[in-house]
Design an enzyme around this catalytic site. Structure first.
Site, short mmCIF file in Angstrom:
data_model
loop_
_atom_site.label_atom_id
_atom_site.label_comp_id
_atom_site.label_asym_id
_atom_site.label_seq_id
_atom_site.Cartn_x
_atom_site.Cartn_y
_atom_site.Cartn_z
N SER A 30 0.85 -1.19 0.00
CA SER A 30 0.00 0.00 0.00
C SER A 30 0.88 1.25 0.00
O SER A 30 2.10 1.17 0.13
CB SER A 30 -0.92 -0.01 1.22
N GLY A 31 0.25 2.39 -0.13
CA GLY A 31 0.99 3.65 -0.17
C GLY A 31 1.13 4.22 -1.56
O GLY A 31 1.74 5.27 -1.76
N HIS A 39 9.18 3.50 -3.45
CA HIS A 39 9.25 2.97 -2.08
C HIS A 39 10.33 3.69 -1.29
O HIS A 39 10.94 3.12 -0.39
CB HIS A 39 9.54 1.47 -2.10
N GLY A 81 0.28 34.17 3.88
CA GLY A 81 1.69 34.21 3.49
C GLY A 81 2.01 34.91 2.20
O GLY A 81 3.17 34.95 1.79
N LEU A 109 -5.82 46.86 6.42
CA LEU A 109 -5.17 48.04 5.84
C LEU A 109 -6.04 49.28 5.95
O LEU A 109 -5.56 50.42 5.81
CB LEU A 109 -4.80 47.77 4.39
#
Length: 584
Positions: free
Chosen positions: A56-57, A219, A417, A514
């Protein structure tokens, strides 16, 4: 660069929890929880079945495409799991097991096939086995024993073979097409960083901030090279494609490209898990452009998350070289494209246009040209001192550019940001307009209109819209019989501009926006410039201790803002402008 090692779920049940989630998304699926096998609940037993799997992954691979046996993260399932899967999808036409070329997968799936054949001798010929290796990063010398790793290209095998099986193809027909597609694949991956496996220790062999890795595996295996500094996309992508299409590299040339202007391909741009869709789109565009330059015709483009490596910030490029008319024993191009385009309910398969890509269709200029903003039809309004006006504008822009890091740091805490960069873009735009004579003390109204246009086009977003509205309104307020911009003219225009701005925003001082220093400046302007500038600077400073009423800060946890006494970034930008514009 630090690996993203924080996860919402790190429990041992992560794989089965995720598989159950997949079945929630698609009620046509069934899950054998004990063996982690996902398969179609009401399978058509008169059709060839495909079985895949592995660790999995890599979601949506493998269960998002065909029946799959899932191991733990990056670990192959055992043979008993695979045998159970073969039983679950048993049918009248036969089963093709498709695995990526990794030792654990090949051994466990292969063992299960042999055990099944031994215990079901009457069905031994009805189970076929295909290993797919499409990686081009590892050369022939290094990989002469293990062969090429299986990467995202296997997803094209799943789709084409799966479509043919659904349409009623025989076991041999489906297998032969799958094998052919597998032999014509090349894939290369690149990452900004490795991924992190939930619940494991964070490794410290990270890539530097200015470094990328070419040829890494899915992997967390290291790649075959690291490059620093990070090359621009228009340099990186052609280099990656060269690893797939080269016919002169004795270590590669795995795919029989001829590079004679007649090669045709299917392109798959795969998100390895942690790349933004925004960047992926740019990569698709650059890859298509690079293939056009190589005179390789792209018949289909697919893009999205197909074969991931958890949260790896990277992508892979896969090319499927389509057959030519003179290729012997090859399926036709039309057949392969029809199978690729065939509709599917597989949850992992991304939308595609099912047509040959073209360049970006551009809207005719006649439809994109907007009415230009013009200066007042009346006489031009001049500044009392043209040179001083121009110098002040330039000084405030340069101050805003210099303050970008400080404002960005504030906004990374108090907002999203981008405030520092947005203001910097606006300042650079105004400097350019100043150089071009669009902003000048000779034409104050025209200058306000030019600044409004810069705010709209160069800044964008909320602050860009606010500045653009304000300066547009200011230009309107300055219009009149006067030919010189006196203090009285400015005072009246500033007040009317603020009133107009209030029509489009609910922010009123004190609001931690502002608007606070802007309103303070305008309201005290009649008392003199020095008083007004000081009022604006004080108002910006006071935002450190205010609770946000509007803007992005309103969504940020208030305790942190108060504890760190971070001023509002937008208000601070106004302070910087005022301080430099009216340096006293």
């Amino acid at each position: 660069m630090v690996v993203q090692s924080k996860h919402f779920v790190s429990a041992p049940s992560l794989v089965t929890d995720s598989l159950q989630g997949l079945c929630v998304l698609n009620p046509n699926l069934s899950l054998d929880i004990a063996n982690k096998v996902v398969h179609i609940a009401n399978q058509n037993r008169s059709r060839v079945a495909l079985l895949c799997g592995g660790g999995s992954g890599h979601e949506p691979s493998h269960a998002g495409f065909v029946a799959a046996v899932c191991g733990s993260v990056f670990a192959s399932p055992n043979s008993s799991q695979v045998r159970r899967a073969i039983d679950l999808i048993d049918n009248d036409k036969g089963t093709i097991i498709i695995v990526k070329n990794y030792t654990g997968d090949v051994l466990n799936f292969g063992l299960a096939k042999e055990q099944y054949s031994a215990t079901h001798p009457d069905k031994a010929g009805y189970v076929k086995f295909l290993v797919v290796g499409d990686d081009v990063a590892v050369g022939r010398t290094q990989g002469h024993i293990v062969g090429r790793r299986g990467l995202a290209g296997v997803c094209l095998v799943y789709k084409i073979a799966g479509a043919l099986a659904t349409l009623g193809g025989s076991l041999d027909e489906v297998y032969d097409v799958a094998q052919y597609v597998s032999s014509r694949l090349g894939t290369i991956g690149v990452g900004l960083e490795h991924c992190h496996v939930p619940g494991t220790f964070v490794q410290d062999n990270h890539l530097r901030a200015d470094e990328i890795e070419i040829g890494l595996g899915i992997h967390n295996e290291s790649g075959n090279s690291r490059i620093s500094p990070i090359p621009p996309l228009n340099k990186l992508v052609p280099d990656l494609l060269q690893l797939i299409t080269s016919t002169t590299d004795p270590e590669r040339a795995f795919v029989p490209f001829r590079n004679d202007g007649k090669d045709e391909v299917v392109l798959l741009v795969n998100n390895l898990g942690g790349l933004s869709e925004l960047e992926l789109g740019a990569i698709v565009n650059e890859t298509k452009r690079a293939l056009d330059y190589q005179r390789i015709k792209v018949r289909r483009v697919l893009a999205g998350t197909s074969m991931t490596s958890l949260n790896m910030p990277g992508f892979s490029l896969t090319l499927l070289l389509l057959p030519r008319p003179d290729d012997k024993n090859a399926p036709s191009v039309d057949l392969l494209l029809d199978l690729l385009d065939d509709a599917t309910n597989a949850p992992g398969w991304r939308w595609s246009s099912k047509t040959e890509p073209t360049g970006a269709l551009r809207t005719p200029e006649s439809l994109t040209t907007s009415t230009p903003l013009a200066s007042s039809d009346a006489g031009k309004l001049r500044a009392p001192n043209v040179a001083s006006f121009n110098t002040s504008v330039e000084r405030s822009c340069r101050a805003l550019i210099a303050a970008e890091p400080e404002i960005t740091k504030m906004d990374s805490i108090a907002g999203d940001g981008d405030c520092g960069l947005t203001l910097k873009d606006g300042a650079n735009g105004v400097l350019k307009a100043l150089e071009e004579g669009k902003v000048t003390g000779e034409d104050v109204i025209g200058s306000m209109i030019a600044v409004s246009k810069v705010a709209e086009e160069a800044m964008g977003g909320t602050s860009g819209a606010l500045y653009s509205i304000f300066f547009s309104a200011l230009a309107q307020g300055l219009s009149g019989p006067s030919t010189v911009a006196t203090s009285d003219v400015w005072s009246s225009a500033l007040n009317s501009a603020l009133d107009r701005l209030y029509t489009y925003t609910r922010a009123r001082p004190p609001s931690r926006t502002l608007v606070d220093p802007l309103a303070a400046f305008i309201e005290t302007f009649p008392s003199g410039l020095e008083v007004a500038v000081k009022a604006a600077m004080d108002a910006a400073e006071k935002t450190r201790d205010l609770e946000a009423q509007a803007g992005r800060s309103a969504y940020v946890e208030g305790g942190r803002l108060k504890a760190e006494r971070v001023p509002d970034p937008g208000a601070w930008g106004v302070k910087v402008v005022m301080d430099a514009l009216f340096a006293l």
